[in-house]
Design an enzyme around this catalytic site. Structure first.
Site, PDB file in Angstrom:
ATOM      1  N   GLU A 163       0.803  -1.226   0.000  1.00  0.00           N
ATOM      2  CA  GLU A 163       0.000   0.000   0.000  1.00  0.00           C
ATOM      3  C   GLU A 163       0.837   1.277   0.000  1.00  0.00           C
ATOM      4  O   GLU A 163       0.681   2.137   0.874  1.00  0.00           O
ATOM      5  CB  GLU A 163      -0.954  -0.016   1.194  1.00  0.00           C
ATOM      6  CG  GLU A 163      -1.881  -1.219   1.182  1.00  0.00           C
ATOM      7  CD  GLU A 163      -2.766  -1.304   2.411  1.00  0.00           C
ATOM      8  OE1 GLU A 163      -2.680  -0.414   3.279  1.00  0.00           O
ATOM      9  OE2 GLU A 163      -3.543  -2.271   2.509  1.00  0.00           O
ATOM     10  N   ASN A 203       1.905  -5.384  -3.031  1.00  0.00           N
ATOM     11  CA  ASN A 203       0.505  -5.635  -2.701  1.00  0.00           C
ATOM     12  C   ASN A 203      -0.220  -4.314  -2.464  1.00  0.00           C
ATOM     13  O   ASN A 203       0.294  -3.431  -1.775  1.00  0.00           O
ATOM     14  CB  ASN A 203       0.446  -6.494  -1.431  1.00  0.00           C
ATOM     15  CG  ASN A 203      -0.931  -7.033  -1.123  1.00  0.00           C
ATOM     16  OD1 ASN A 203      -1.530  -7.719  -1.951  1.00  0.00           O
ATOM     17  ND2 ASN A 203      -1.440  -6.736   0.062  1.00  0.00           N
ATOM     18  N   HIS A 240     -10.816  -6.018  -2.559  1.00  0.00           N
ATOM     19  CA  HIS A 240     -11.892  -5.734  -1.611  1.00  0.00           C
ATOM     20  C   HIS A 240     -13.000  -5.027  -2.386  1.00  0.00           C
ATOM     21  O   HIS A 240     -12.785  -3.928  -2.908  1.00  0.00           O
ATOM     22  CB  HIS A 240     -11.416  -4.804  -0.492  1.00  0.00           C
ATOM     23  CG  HIS A 240     -10.352  -5.380   0.379  1.00  0.00           C
ATOM     24  ND1 HIS A 240     -10.568  -6.431   1.249  1.00  0.00           N
ATOM     25  CD2 HIS A 240      -9.040  -5.041   0.531  1.00  0.00           C
ATOM     26  CE1 HIS A 240      -9.450  -6.703   1.901  1.00  0.00           C
ATOM     27  NE2 HIS A 240      -8.508  -5.878   1.480  1.00  0.00           N
ATOM     28  N   GLU A 269      -6.585 -10.518  -0.924  1.00  0.00           N
ATOM     29  CA  GLU A 269      -7.359 -10.237   0.296  1.00  0.00           C
ATOM     30  C   GLU A 269      -8.848 -10.139  -0.040  1.00  0.00           C
ATOM     31  O   GLU A 269      -9.542  -9.220   0.393  1.00  0.00           O
ATOM     32  CB  GLU A 269      -6.872  -8.936   0.947  1.00  0.00           C
ATOM     33  CG  GLU A 269      -5.401  -8.932   1.311  1.00  0.00           C
ATOM     34  CD  GLU A 269      -4.967  -7.671   2.043  1.00  0.00           C
ATOM     35  OE1 GLU A 269      -5.839  -6.979   2.615  1.00  0.00           O
ATOM     36  OE2 GLU A 269      -3.756  -7.379   2.044  1.00  0.00           O
ATOM     37  N   ASP A 271     -12.702 -10.008  -0.419  1.00  0.00           N
ATOM     38  CA  ASP A 271     -13.995 -10.051   0.262  1.00  0.00           C
ATOM     39  C   ASP A 271     -14.964  -9.158  -0.515  1.00  0.00           C
ATOM     40  O   ASP A 271     -14.557  -8.199  -1.158  1.00  0.00           O
ATOM     41  CB  ASP A 271     -13.917  -9.648   1.742  1.00  0.00           C
ATOM     42  CG  ASP A 271     -13.081  -8.417   2.020  1.00  0.00           C
ATOM     43  OD1 ASP A 271     -12.966  -7.545   1.132  1.00  0.00           O
ATOM     44  OD2 ASP A 271     -12.535  -8.299   3.132  1.00  0.00           O
TER      45      ASP A 271
END
Length: 492
Positions: A163, A203, A240, A269, A271
């Protein structure tokens, strides 16, 4: 632009385009030639990929949680236990207890582990937050070296930097950025020197939409790194999807364009608000359509375990029941082509070293150890298991029956007399396991004069990503490097 607060101070962009029209997202019935797998990890392995989850050490005593995690997934990421504040709470004093708890739990069950994360503006220990300039730069280097030395040869990949970009594609203003614009490059070069055997990843979140500024900023950095030889192997797209947003219609394009730079891509990651079946199927299919998309990780096991628990974003409900989205993902994975064909891109693809011709088979009346040239460790059946589907690993050589292999005249490698070394698929990353001997080509192997062992069905070589005990064996394009070379050493 809509943002959602996160426990670790990140925000998630509400993507602006719909996934309902994502090309290729429609599910098809698995081919009769390929038996449908019943778990996510096994289904992903059929096309040479993994399907993983994030694990929290403090939940491992929950039997429902740990049973689902061990059964369904074949790649594990530590949710918080391998972040800087967890591993080095005081400068120069590392604490690997929680990280090792995750690692040991996973590898004892034959699962691989991704490391997350080495350099990040958030979740730094207090002492690191107080540093700046050259002092912080050295602390970052020391942290990378200390952590990677501990896990050297053990992990499938590391999220080296996490990030580091703003939404407009510029660099995030952080204490690490304040040490100089080259900090990310230094982190990757340090990581490669510390552990040459593990994959190194960048990432980030909100880099799924190809037309978005942040995506372009990360893409330009990766392109620059590849052009200058900065060591980077993969890009992790956190994936996400939140609050009424949807999977971008150009998501597959994003994956393809990153892959065309010569890196792997992974969804790290995942979701999705209310676990939309169409979005879960669409993101899975997009990965399956890109040969260098190596795997998918969902960020948690059950809805109740999620950092977004009020949005019910995962594949299992709070009681551990499979949701409709689970079925949509499993069907997509089972429908995938067993052996993905690489796409042609404008960038040169790595040259595959031709596999040398098979040697004369060793005598078939005696057992041998299969010893890795790079590791010095033996191919081993964990815990002397005789169960179909048990993945083989590297382990210290001891000559017991679970390390005694016989190479037969029909090119099988047998153990315990009736079990064969077996490839669970034919694509890169496919699991290598034991299975009852059946004479099929996925159980036939060429022992080659350059030390590689290649599958008759796949043409790919036995390969390991590291050298430590518990490192799992897989198939990968033959390149003749030390991690693919083995010796058959006769046992007495």
């Amino acid at each position: 632009m809509k943002h959602l607060p996160r426990r670790s101070h990140r925000v998630v962009l509400a993507a602006v385009t719909s996934a309902l029209a994502l090309a290729g997202a429609a599910l098809v019935v698995p081919s009769l030639a390929q038996a449908a797998a019943s778990t996510l990890g096994a289904a992903a392995a059929q096309s040479g990929r993994y399907f993983g989850t994030a694990i929290a050490a403090n939940r491992l005593n929950d039997s429902t949680y740990s049973t689902i995690a061990a059964r369904e997934f074949n790649m594990i990421t530590a949710e918080n236990e391998m972040k800087p504040e967890a591993l080095q709470p005081n400068r120069g004093q590392f604490n690997f207890s929680s990280g090792d708890q995750i690692y040991n739990w996973a590898t004892q069950r034959g699962l691989q582990v991704r490391g997350h994360t080495l350099a990040w503006h958030a979740q730094q220990p207090g002492w690191m937050q107080s540093l700046n300039g050259s002092n912080l730069r050295q602390a970052m280097i020391d942290h990378i070296n200390g952590v990677m030395a501990h896990y050297r040869g053990k992990l499938a990949a590391w999220d080296v930097v996490n990030e580091a970009f703003n939404e407009d594609g510029s660099r995030r203003s952080s204490n690490l950025q304040g040490t100089g614009n080259d900090w990310i490059e230094v982190a990757f070069r340090t990581a490669r020197a510390a552990d040459p055997s593990t994959k190194l990843c960048y990432n980030d979140y909100n880099i799924e939409n190809w037309s978005y500024g942040k995506t372009q900023g990360v893409y330009n950095m990766i392109r620059d790194f590849k052009s200058r030889g900065v060591p980077i192997d993969c890009v992790g797209l956190q994936t996400h999807f939140t609050g009424g947003s949807s999977l971008p219609g150009n998501f597959q394009t994003t994956l393809q364009n990153f892959a065309a730079l010569g890196v792997d891509v992974a969804l790290t990651e995942v979701d999705v608000t209310n676990s939309s079946t169409s979005q879960y199927a669409g993101l899975t299919q997009a990965c399956l359509n890109v040969p260098r998309c190596i795997g998918i990780t969902v960020w948690g096991v059950r809805d109740s375990d999620s950092w977004r628990s009020n949005e019910n974003p995962l594949l299992f409900d709070g009681s551990g029941n499979k949701k409709a989205a689970y079925t949509s993902v499993l069907n997509a994975l089972n429908a995938a082509t067993p052996n993905p064909t690489p796409t042609t891109t404008a960038t040169a693809t790595p040259t595959t070293t031709p596999t040398a011709g098979p040697t004369t088979p060793p005598p078939t009346n005696g057992a041998s150890r299969i010893v890795g040239n790079q590791s010095g460790r033996c191919i081993d059946v964990p815990n002397s298991s005789q169960s179909n589907g048990t993945r083989v690993q590297l382990y210290d050589c001891h000559g017991q029956t679970n390390q005694r292999w016989t190479y037969t005249s029909s090119r099988q490698l047998t153990v315990y007399g009736s079990m064969c070394l077996d490839a669970a698929g034919s694509g890169n990353g496919s699991a290598v396991q034991i299975y009852s001997c059946n004479g099929q080509t996925n159980q036939q192997w060429n022992v080659n004069s350059n030390g590689t062992i290649s599958g008759v069905q796949s043409g790919r070589c036995l390969d390991v990503w590291g050298t430590g005990n518990g490192q799992q064996v897989q198939l990968y394009d033959c390149n003749g490097q030390a991690n693919q070379r083995f010796q058959l050493v006769a046992t007495s």
